[in-house]
Design an enzyme around this catalytic site. Structure first.
Site, short mmCIF file in Angstrom:
data_model
loop_
_atom_site.label_atom_id
_atom_site.label_comp_id
_atom_site.label_asym_id
_atom_site.label_seq_id
_atom_site.Cartn_x
_atom_site.Cartn_y
_atom_site.Cartn_z
N GLU A 197 0.83 -1.20 0.00
CA GLU A 197 0.00 0.00 0.00
C GLU A 197 0.87 1.26 0.00
O GLU A 197 0.57 2.23 -0.70
CB GLU A 197 -0.91 0.01 1.23
CG GLU A 197 -1.99 -1.04 1.23
CD GLU A 197 -1.56 -2.40 1.78
OE1 GLU A 197 -2.46 -3.21 2.05
OE2 GLU A 197 -0.35 -2.67 1.92
N LYS B 131 2.40 -8.43 -5.96
CA LYS B 131 3.50 -9.08 -5.23
C LYS B 131 3.34 -10.59 -5.45
O LYS B 131 2.82 -11.32 -4.59
CB LYS B 131 3.43 -8.70 -3.76
CG LYS B 131 4.63 -9.11 -2.95
CD LYS B 131 4.53 -8.54 -1.52
CE LYS B 131 5.70 -8.96 -0.68
NZ LYS B 131 5.60 -8.41 0.69
#
Length: 122
Positions: A77, A102
């Site tokens: 984030e 990811k």
């Protein structure tokens, strides 16, 4: 009726970086994949056929890569927010959606990808 802005999309920008909560993530690094959609008005650039009136996606890719490989952070984030700020530093960029993937996240069950998407405006 308002006209929707144009959008420029950069998909699958791959970087090797050292982000993550765990020590081994910071030490060993891992791949991240970044997708961007930038809303902007390209009519002036198109009419004049002038790169200076739009967003140079080659330069943007380098800027995003540099931002993504600098100072490690814990969260994707935070990385997404950093990338959004890099994009919005360009005057022509009105809004941006950033997705950070990811694909090798430390998850103990089978998975294909984990990602966060954020949208930011000026």
């Amino acid at each position: 009726m308002p006209i929707e802005p144009d959008s420029l999309t950069l998909t699958g920008l791959r970087v090797q970086a050292h982000h993550g909560v765990y020590d081994f993530e910071r030490r060993d690094g891992q791949p991240f994949v970044i997708d961007l959609t930038v809303w902007l008005n390209t009519s002036g650039a198109a009419a004049a056929d002038d790169l200076d009136q739009t967003l140079n996606y080659g330069e943007l890719a380098v800027e995003v890569t540099d931002a993504a490989t600098n100072e490690p952070v814990d969260l994707i984030e935070t990385l997404a927010e950093r990338v959004a700020q890099v994009v919005l530093a360009h005057d022509v960029a009105q809004r941006v959606r950033v997705t950070v993937h990811k694909p090798e996240a430390p998850i103990t069950v089978p998975f294909s990808d984990v990602s966060i998407s954020i949208t930011r405006s000026r």
